[in-house]
Design a protein around this motif. Structure first.
Motif, short mmCIF file in Angstrom:
data_model
loop_
_atom_site.label_atom_id
_atom_site.label_comp_id
_atom_site.label_asym_id
_atom_site.label_seq_id
_atom_site.Cartn_x
_atom_site.Cartn_y
_atom_site.Cartn_z
N GLU A 3 -81.43 -31.71 -72.98
CA GLU A 3 -82.37 -30.61 -73.18
C GLU A 3 -81.68 -29.36 -73.71
N GLU A 4 -80.39 -29.45 -73.96
CA GLU A 4 -79.63 -28.27 -74.35
C GLU A 4 -79.22 -28.34 -75.83
N THR A 5 -78.88 -27.18 -76.36
CA THR A 5 -78.33 -27.12 -77.71
C THR A 5 -76.93 -27.70 -77.71
N SER A 6 -76.65 -28.58 -78.64
CA SER A 6 -75.33 -29.22 -78.71
C SER A 6 -74.28 -28.20 -79.16
N ASP A 7 -73.08 -28.32 -78.60
CA ASP A 7 -71.97 -27.48 -79.05
C ASP A 7 -71.01 -28.25 -79.95
N PHE A 8 -71.48 -29.38 -80.51
CA PHE A 8 -70.65 -30.22 -81.36
C PHE A 8 -70.25 -29.49 -82.64
N THR A 9 -71.18 -28.72 -83.23
CA THR A 9 -70.92 -28.00 -84.49
C THR A 9 -70.45 -26.59 -84.20
N THR A 10 -69.38 -26.19 -84.85
CA THR A 10 -68.83 -24.85 -84.62
C THR A 10 -69.39 -23.85 -85.63
N GLN A 11 -69.21 -22.58 -85.31
CA GLN A 11 -69.66 -21.53 -86.22
C GLN A 11 -68.87 -21.57 -87.53
N ALA A 12 -67.61 -21.98 -87.45
CA ALA A 12 -66.80 -22.07 -88.67
C ALA A 12 -67.40 -23.08 -89.66
N GLU A 13 -67.93 -24.19 -89.13
CA GLU A 13 -68.57 -25.17 -90.01
C GLU A 13 -69.84 -24.60 -90.64
N ARG A 14 -70.64 -23.90 -89.84
CA ARG A 14 -71.88 -23.34 -90.37
C ARG A 14 -71.58 -22.26 -91.40
N THR A 15 -70.55 -21.49 -91.18
CA THR A 15 -70.16 -20.48 -92.17
C THR A 15 -69.72 -21.14 -93.47
N ALA A 16 -68.95 -22.21 -93.36
CA ALA A 16 -68.49 -22.92 -94.56
C ALA A 16 -69.66 -23.55 -95.30
N LEU A 17 -70.63 -24.08 -94.56
CA LEU A 17 -71.82 -24.66 -95.20
C LEU A 17 -72.63 -23.58 -95.92
N HIS A 18 -72.76 -22.42 -95.29
CA HIS A 18 -73.47 -21.31 -95.92
C HIS A 18 -72.77 -20.87 -97.20
N GLN A 19 -71.47 -20.81 -97.17
CA GLN A 19 -70.71 -20.42 -98.37
C GLN A 19 -70.90 -21.45 -99.48
N LEU A 20 -71.00 -22.72 -99.12
CA LEU A 20 -71.25 -23.77 -100.10
C LEU A 20 -72.60 -23.56 -100.78
N THR A 21 -73.64 -23.36 -100.00
CA THR A 21 -74.97 -23.22 -100.59
C THR A 21 -75.07 -21.95 -101.44
N GLN A 22 -74.42 -20.88 -100.99
CA GLN A 22 -74.47 -19.63 -101.75
C GLN A 22 -73.70 -19.74 -103.06
N ALA A 23 -72.59 -20.45 -103.04
CA ALA A 23 -71.74 -20.54 -104.23
C ALA A 23 -72.44 -21.22 -105.39
N ALA A 24 -73.30 -22.19 -105.09
CA ALA A 24 -73.94 -22.97 -106.15
C ALA A 24 -75.45 -22.80 -106.19
N GLY A 25 -76.00 -21.90 -105.40
CA GLY A 25 -77.45 -21.72 -105.38
C GLY A 25 -78.17 -22.96 -104.89
N LEU A 26 -77.66 -23.58 -103.80
CA LEU A 26 -78.23 -24.80 -103.25
C LEU A 26 -79.19 -24.50 -102.12
N VAL A 27 -80.22 -25.32 -102.01
CA VAL A 27 -81.22 -25.19 -100.96
C VAL A 27 -81.13 -26.38 -100.01
N ASP A 28 -81.10 -26.12 -98.71
CA ASP A 28 -81.15 -27.17 -97.69
C ASP A 28 -82.60 -27.64 -97.61
N THR A 29 -82.93 -28.71 -98.31
CA THR A 29 -84.33 -29.04 -98.59
C THR A 29 -85.10 -29.58 -97.39
N THR A 30 -84.42 -30.05 -96.35
CA THR A 30 -85.14 -30.60 -95.19
C THR A 30 -85.09 -29.66 -93.99
N ALA A 31 -84.78 -28.39 -94.22
CA ALA A 31 -84.66 -27.41 -93.13
C ALA A 31 -86.02 -26.84 -92.76
N GLU A 32 -86.87 -27.68 -92.20
CA GLU A 32 -88.16 -27.22 -91.71
C GLU A 32 -87.97 -26.44 -90.41
#
Length: 446
Positions: free
Chosen positions: A142-171
């Motif tokens: 019932e809890e939020t997983s701590d498997f993914t770190t903030q460093a990973e999310r920051t790197a993913l955000h930088q990826l999408t911003q660098a190429a103008g990518l959209v996370d298409t299934t992020a409902e």
């Protein structure tokens, strides 16, 4: 053109799973299959997949094409990423490290470098990223997983911003694509992603199919992504074509499928008067923006160039079709570059981005680029009335002439322009151009 991306969890070697996969591919009409972890051991010969041809890969990542299509070019920049060339679209299939957050963050940084090296080419990055893009995308019990770190999310955000990518299934409510039970608690993740160039989202449909992991016909424990792309791929050559001979002599067998050549210059109108768009530019734009020099990029026969000169502007024209007689200018640094009804006759987004990049190269820093296109409504109606056939994200307006048309909205013009290094010119005067689409853009000073 339907592409499927799915983590097969090393099950393709099992006859039952392979049969279920083949049935699923056939029922959905999948043309390209991208698979993460398709079989084991990783270095074994890939098993045959009915109705498909292996384009490349191994037990880590593999790509198949429907047997009726010419297999795409596939390469492996790194063991965890595969580069697939689908005509004008580059697909980066990924399978990030399943065990180390630092490794995933490093891979995302490397992936950012890869997409930047594509220099604005339309992109799809898909596969198993082994992370939750947002906290809500990963749960443990019932809890939020701590498997993914903030460093990973920051790197993913930088990826999408660098190429103008959209996370298409992020409902808003996550569609989890993976679920297992660990120590009696459910672990759920939205880790199978499709990151798409923002200018392609309006013409691409992406759905998550859970049936491949749930029910009697399941063949893996990950959901599949079904990605319907605005692509028309080349048909496979007949088996008896002598490729080496035809390439050397230039001859093709009589029954070989013809390769159509695009001839956008054949859409150019023979104008006796300037276009309404060019008149709107001189009436509403050149004065307020202080325009003295102007280049009509893709000028056709040059009627608009003559109009600009008649109004006192220092104007030149350029058209890549030699017979029109407007060679590439030697000078640069124009105050304004116009692109009138050029993008809508180019048959894919990559060519449109390249045309915008070329147009922008002639503008001075701080200068402007005006793009005018036919509207989606106009082209949709013309296609219906004329019985035009679908090609990529638009239509063959004449297959015999090799002419293409696509209606392009202002939002799409702006999204394409970003890939060409241009920005929307805030506060620029509006142009009264009913029935067509346009954008006034500016070239950054730095």
């Amino acid at each position: 053109m339907l592409l499927a991306s799915v983590n097969l969890n090393k099950r393709l070697g099992a006859t039952g799973a392979r049969s279920n996969l083949a049935t699923w591919l056939r029922e959905h009409g999948v043309k390209i299959l991208l698979a993460q972890e398709p079989f084991k051991p990783a270095d074994r010969t890939p098993p045959a997949l009915a109705g498909f041809t292996l384009a490349g890969g191994d037990g880590h990542l593999a790509a198949w094409a429907n047997e009726n299509l010419a297999p795409p070019t596939v390469s492996s920049p790194a063991p965890w990423v595969q580069r697939v060339e689908l005509d004008w679209l580059i697909v980066l299939q990924v399978h990030l490290d399943a065990y180390g957050s630092a490794a995933r963050a490093a891979q995302l940084t490397e992936l950012t470098e890869m997409v930047t090296a594509e220099k604005g080419r339309p992109l799809l990055a898909c596969g198993d990223f082994n992370l939750a893009p947002r906290p809500a995308d990963g749960t443990f019990g019932e809890e939020t997983s701590d498997f993914t770190t903030q460093a990973e999310r920051t790197a993913l955000h930088q990826l999408t911003q660098a190429a103008g990518l959209v996370d298409t299934t992020a409902e808003e409510a996550p569609a989890f694509t993976f679920e297992r039970v660990f120590n009696g608690r459910h672990s759920r993740f939205r880790c199978d992603l499709a990151l798409l160039s923002d200018h392609l989202t309006a013409t691409t449909t992406i759905t998550v199919d859970d049936s491949v992991r749930i029910g009697p016909a399941a063949f893996t424990d990950h959901s599949a992504l079904l990605i319907d792309l605005p692509l028309t791929l080349q048909a496979a050559e007949p088996d008896d074509v002598l490729f080496a001979l035809s390439e050397l002599t230039g001859d093709r067998p009589a029954d070989a499928p013809a390769r159509r050549e695009y001839q956008p210059h054949k859409t150019a109108m023979s104008r006796q008067a300037p276009s309404p768009a060019s008149r709107a530019v001189t009436k509403h734009l050149t004065g307020p923006l202080g325009i003295r020099t102007i280049l009509d990029h893709g000028c056709g026969r040059g009627a608009d160039v003559a109009h600009y000169r008649a109004t006192g502007l220092e104007a030149e024209g350029f058209d890549p079709h030699d017979d029109f007689g407007w060679p590439r200018p030697e000078r640069r640094g124009f105050d304004l570059v116009t692109s009138m009804f050029v993008l809508n006759v180019l048959p894919d987004p990559w060519q449109r981005i390249q045309a915008l990049k070329d147009a922008a190269s002639f503008a001075r820093p701080g200068g402007h680029v005006v793009v005018v296109t036919r509207s989606p409504e106009e082209i949709t109606k013309a296609a219906a009335d004329g019985g035009w056939s679908i090609h990529h994200d638009g239509f063959w307006s004449s297959q015999s002439k090799g002419t293409f048309q696509r209606g392009i909205s202002p939002g799409e013009i702006i999204a394409l322009a970003r890939q060409a290094g241009l920005q929307l010119a805030e506060g620029a005067p509006a142009l009264p151009l009913p029935g067509v689409c346009y954008a006034v853009l500016t070239k950054p000073t730095a």
